[in-house]
Design a protein around this motif. Structure first.
Motif, PDB file in Angstrom:
ATOM      1  N   LYS A   1       6.976  21.102  67.188  1.00 55.70           N
ATOM      2  CA  LYS A   1       8.089  20.335  68.057  1.00 55.70           C
ATOM      3  C   LYS A   1       9.481  20.828  67.626  1.00 55.70           C
ATOM      4  CE  LYS A   1       4.125  19.168  70.882  1.00 55.70           C
ATOM      5  NZ  LYS A   1       3.953  20.165  71.603  1.00 55.70           N
ATOM      6  N   ARG A   2       9.558  21.004  66.571  1.00 54.75           N
ATOM      7  CA  ARG A   2      11.250  21.379  65.757  1.00 54.75           C
ATOM      8  C   ARG A   2      12.070  22.503  66.745  1.00 54.75           C
ATOM      9  NH1 ARG A   2      11.539  19.608  60.519  1.00 54.75           N
ATOM     10  NH2 ARG A   2      13.393  20.794  60.796  1.00 54.75           N
ATOM     11  N   LYS A   3      13.260  21.848  67.229  1.00 53.72           N
ATOM     12  CA  LYS A   3      13.194  23.609  67.404  1.00 53.72           C
ATOM     13  C   LYS A   3      13.961  24.671  66.603  1.00 53.72           C
ATOM     14  CE  LYS A   3      16.011  21.352  71.539  1.00 53.72           C
ATOM     15  NZ  LYS A   3      17.678  21.106  72.273  1.00 53.72           N
ATOM     16  N   SER A   4      13.762  24.685  65.258  1.00 53.66           N
ATOM     17  CA  SER A   4      14.379  25.323  64.195  1.00 53.66           C
ATOM     18  C   SER A   4      14.047  24.465  62.867  1.00 53.66           C
ATOM     19  CB  SER A   4      15.855  25.509  63.840  1.00 53.66           C
ATOM     20  OG  SER A   4      16.495  23.990  63.905  1.00 53.66           O
ATOM     21  N   VAL A   5      14.017  25.571  61.819  1.00 56.47           N
ATOM     22  CA  VAL A   5      13.347  25.812  60.869  1.00 56.47           C
ATOM     23  C   VAL A   5      14.141  25.768  59.991  1.00 56.47           C
ATOM     24  CG1 VAL A   5      11.301  24.985  58.783  1.00 56.47           C
ATOM     25  CG2 VAL A   5      10.924  24.318  61.848  1.00 56.47           C
ATOM     26  N   ARG A   6      14.732  25.445  58.851  1.00 57.98           N
ATOM     27  CA  ARG A   6      14.948  25.569  57.531  1.00 57.98           C
ATOM     28  C   ARG A   6      14.541  26.264  56.445  1.00 57.98           C
ATOM     29  NH1 ARG A   6      17.958  21.171  57.549  1.00 57.98           N
ATOM     30  NH2 ARG A   6      16.754  20.178  55.704  1.00 57.98           N
ATOM     31  N   TRP A   7      15.028  28.061  55.951  1.00 58.56           N
ATOM     32  CA  TRP A   7      13.213  28.339  55.306  1.00 58.56           C
ATOM     33  C   TRP A   7      13.502  27.775  53.786  1.00 58.56           C
ATOM     34  CZ3 TRP A   7      12.128  33.643  55.260  1.00 58.56           C
ATOM     35  CH2 TRP A   7      12.356  35.078  56.653  1.00 58.56           C
TER      36      TRP A   7
ATOM     37  N   LYS B   1       9.020  25.784  51.254  1.00 62.83           N
ATOM     38  CA  LYS B   1       8.629  25.823  49.638  1.00 62.83           C
ATOM     39  C   LYS B   1       7.222  24.992  49.808  1.00 62.83           C
ATOM     40  CE  LYS B   1      11.558  21.503  49.019  1.00 62.83           C
ATOM     41  NZ  LYS B   1      10.629  20.583  48.746  1.00 62.83           N
ATOM     42  N   ASP B   2       6.700  23.836  50.813  1.00 58.44           N
ATOM     43  CA  ASP B   2       5.386  23.346  50.696  1.00 58.44           C
ATOM     44  C   ASP B   2       4.859  23.960  51.427  1.00 58.44           C
ATOM     45  OD1 ASP B   2       7.022  21.637  48.465  1.00 58.44           O
ATOM     46  OD2 ASP B   2       7.142  20.152  49.779  1.00 58.44           O
ATOM     47  N   GLU B   3       4.627  25.004  52.412  1.00 61.90           N
ATOM     48  CA  GLU B   3       3.701  25.405  52.573  1.00 61.90           C
ATOM     49  C   GLU B   3       2.620  26.126  52.446  1.00 61.90           C
ATOM     50  OE1 GLU B   3       3.368  24.148  56.557  1.00 61.90           O
ATOM     51  OE2 GLU B   3       4.894  22.266  55.602  1.00 61.90           O
TER      52      GLU B   3
ATOM     53  N   ASP C   1      10.824  38.086  52.254  1.00 62.21           N
ATOM     54  CA  ASP C   1      10.930  37.886  50.721  1.00 62.21           C
ATOM     55  C   ASP C   1      12.255  37.600  49.684  1.00 62.21           C
ATOM     56  OD1 ASP C   1       7.993  38.027  49.972  1.00 62.21           O
ATOM     57  OD2 ASP C   1       8.256  39.655  49.080  1.00 62.21           O
ATOM     58  N   HIS C   2      12.427  38.093  50.585  1.00 63.28           N
ATOM     59  CA  HIS C   2      14.020  38.238  50.185  1.00 63.28           C
ATOM     60  C   HIS C   2      15.051  37.550  50.787  1.00 63.28           C
ATOM     61  CE1 HIS C   2      18.724  39.177  49.647  1.00 63.28           C
ATOM     62  NE2 HIS C   2      18.502  38.818  50.635  1.00 63.28           N
ATOM     63  N   ASN C   3      14.774  36.460  51.832  1.00 63.35           N
ATOM     64  CA  ASN C   3      15.079  35.018  51.858  1.00 63.35           C
ATOM     65  C   ASN C   3      14.388  34.024  51.492  1.00 63.35           C
ATOM     66  OD1 ASN C   3      17.731  35.563  54.795  1.00 63.35           O
ATOM     67  ND2 ASN C   3      16.044  37.173  54.711  1.00 63.35           N
ATOM     68  N   LEU C   4      13.315  33.602  51.698  1.00 67.77           N
ATOM     69  CA  LEU C   4      12.620  33.074  50.531  1.00 67.77           C
ATOM     70  C   LEU C   4      12.884  32.716  49.073  1.00 67.77           C
ATOM     71  CD1 LEU C   4       8.728  33.218  52.039  1.00 67.77           C
ATOM     72  CD2 LEU C   4      10.716  31.349  51.781  1.00 67.77           C
ATOM     73  N   ILE C   5      13.013  34.348  48.894  1.00 64.85           N
ATOM     74  CA  ILE C   5      13.456  33.880  47.040  1.00 64.85           C
ATOM     75  C   ILE C   5      14.646  33.026  47.000  1.00 64.85           C
ATOM     76  CG2 ILE C   5      13.616  35.135  44.837  1.00 64.85           C
ATOM     77  CD1 ILE C   5      11.458  36.556  45.685  1.00 64.85           C
ATOM     78  N   ARG C   6      15.852  33.003  47.822  1.00 66.72           N
ATOM     79  CA  ARG C   6      17.255  32.934  47.763  1.00 66.72           C
ATOM     80  C   ARG C   6      16.665  31.460  47.439  1.00 66.72           C
ATOM     81  NH1 ARG C   6      20.143  31.037  51.003  1.00 66.72           N
ATOM     82  NH2 ARG C   6      18.981  32.138  53.177  1.00 66.72           N
ATOM     83  N   VAL C   7      16.056  30.510  48.212  1.00 64.73           N
ATOM     84  CA  VAL C   7      16.284  29.161  48.343  1.00 64.73           C
ATOM     85  C   VAL C   7      14.464  28.593  47.991  1.00 64.73           C
ATOM     86  CG1 VAL C   7      18.088  29.276  50.260  1.00 64.73           C
ATOM     87  CG2 VAL C   7      14.666  29.511  50.915  1.00 64.73           C
ATOM     88  N   VAL C   8      13.941  29.231  47.070  1.00 64.97           N
ATOM     89  CA  VAL C   8      12.801  29.089  47.217  1.00 64.97           C
ATOM     90  C   VAL C   8      12.070  30.000  45.729  1.00 64.97           C
ATOM     91  CG1 VAL C   8       9.701  28.114  47.470  1.00 64.97           C
ATOM     92  CG2 VAL C   8      11.445  28.210  48.905  1.00 64.97           C
TER      93      VAL C   8
ATOM     94  N   LEU D   1      13.994  29.530  62.922  1.00 65.79           N
ATOM     95  CA  LEU D   1      13.873  30.452  61.237  1.00 65.79           C
ATOM     96  C   LEU D   1      15.275  30.259  61.227  1.00 65.79           C
ATOM     97  CD1 LEU D   1      11.356  31.544  59.580  1.00 65.79           C
ATOM     98  CD2 LEU D   1      11.898  29.280  59.254  1.00 65.79           C
ATOM     99  N   ILE D   2      16.262  29.200  60.635  1.00 63.45           N
ATOM    100  CA  ILE D   2      17.471  29.258  60.088  1.00 63.45           C
ATOM    101  C   ILE D   2      17.769  28.786  58.827  1.00 63.45           C
ATOM    102  CG2 ILE D   2      17.919  27.829  62.647  1.00 63.45           C
ATOM    103  CD1 ILE D   2      18.649  25.496  61.436  1.00 63.45           C
ATOM    104  N   ASP D   3      18.956  29.906  58.359  1.00 62.58           N
ATOM    105  CA  ASP D   3      19.840  28.957  57.492  1.00 62.58           C
ATOM    106  C   ASP D   3      19.409  30.169  56.744  1.00 62.58           C
ATOM    107  OD1 ASP D   3      21.791  27.551  55.961  1.00 62.58           O
ATOM    108  OD2 ASP D   3      19.973  26.074  54.698  1.00 62.58           O
ATOM    109  N   PRO D   4      19.715  30.682  56.422  1.00 62.45           N
ATOM    110  CA  PRO D   4      19.990  31.766  58.132  1.00 62.45           C
ATOM    111  C   PRO D   4      18.564  32.343  58.724  1.00 62.45           C
ATOM    112  CG  PRO D   4      19.854  33.360  55.636  1.00 62.45           C
ATOM    113  CD  PRO D   4      19.104  32.117  55.554  1.00 62.45           C
TER     114      PRO D   4
END
Length: 282
Positions: free
Chosen positions: A161-167, A171-173, A189-196, A242-245
């Motif tokens: 139901k969310r409009k957006s989710v941050r990358w 991390k817990d999914e 991978d490039h975007n996930l490794i940056r934040v997870v 998916l946001i940020d970014p």
């Protein structure tokens, strides 16, 4: 006879005589008996004549085939496309092309992204629709459009139901990813490794349709192109920004670098480009 032949060939009689002399010299036998007022075929010439006529006929047919291909009166083209693109974008474009050029045969090969470049290099396909890998010098791409990477989850998931989710919130999914060799996987991978930093997928599959079915079964979530949702008509899943970014990927028309396309393939490429200009969001 030489004079008549010269007029039909738009050559001088001496030029025809030289050509015949060169041919006889090349094959090492006389083809004509020459008399003061008459020229006749030798026995060898009589045997050679039907073979020569067949060669000329085959050449005429070959030239006619090339001209028909050039004018799109006949011919064929084979296009490869990643699974999602093959199921969403490719059919309407091919339908438009065939309305314009009904005599052309179009073969569609749907395959995982990682198989597209090898198929191009093996000359199994003429052109392809997919994601260009920047480190492949043998493949060149014409950018058609950009599509957004989205989170795909089941409709009863907490993110649905969310409009957006941050990358970083992934991390817990239990993440279902595409194969490691898939160009889309590299973007994820490039975007996930940056934040997870310790990111590890729960499942790895080759096809987007498999990932969507697994999501519908409650086995996890996935990051897939926006139009993947069109494949989910029988599965209770939804897409969330998916946001940020926000992350976009370029969808390109791929072909072998330094290889000319056939007229049919070149025209199909142009139809894709025209379609993309009318549908910048796919």
């Amino acid at each position: 006879q030489f004079n008549l032949a010269a007029r039909n060939l738009h050559l001088t009689q001496s030029a025809v005589s030289i050509l015949i002399r060169d041919l006889e010299s090349e094959i090492g036998v006389r083809l004509f008996d020459r008399h003061t007022r008459m020229v006749s075929l030798t026995l060898v010439g009589q045997e050679f004549l039907p073979q020569a006529r067949k060669i000329l006929k085959d050449l005429e047919l070959a030239v006619g085939d090339v001209r028909d291909n050039a004018s799109l009166k006949r011919g064929q083209v084979t296009i490869a496309a990643a699974i999602v693109l093959a199921a969403t974008i490719v059919p309407p474009v091919i339908a438009r092309f065939l309305r314009m050029y009904p005599e052309i045969s179009v073969n569609i090969r749907d395959m995982p992204e990682e198989q597209i470049s090898p198929a191009l290099k093996r000359n199994e396909v003429d052109i392809a629709l997919g994601t260009l890998s920047e480190d492949d010098p043998e493949i060149t791409g014409t950018s058609l459009m950009r599509d957004k990477l989205m989170l795909v989850c089941r409709e009863d998931h907490k993110f649905a139901k969310r409009k957006s989710v941050r990358w970083a919130e992934l991390k817990d999914e239990k993440l279902i990813t595409l194969a490691a060799s898939n160009p889309l996987r590299n973007i994820v991978d490039h975007n996930l490794i940056r934040v997870v930093p310790n990111f590890k997928p729960k499942y790895e599959v080759r096809f987007s349709t498999t990932a969507i079915s697994m999501i519908g079964a409650g086995m996890g979530v996935a990051v897939l192109p926006e139009n993947s949702s069109l494949l989910a008509s029988d599965v209770t899943v939804t897409t969330v920004d998916l946001i940020d970014p926000p992350v976009m990927r370029d969808v390109s028309l791929l072909q072998r670098r330094h290889h000319s396309l056939s007229p049919a393939a070149e025209h199909l490429k142009n139809v894709f480009i025209a379609w993309a200009a009318d549908h910048p969001r796919g």
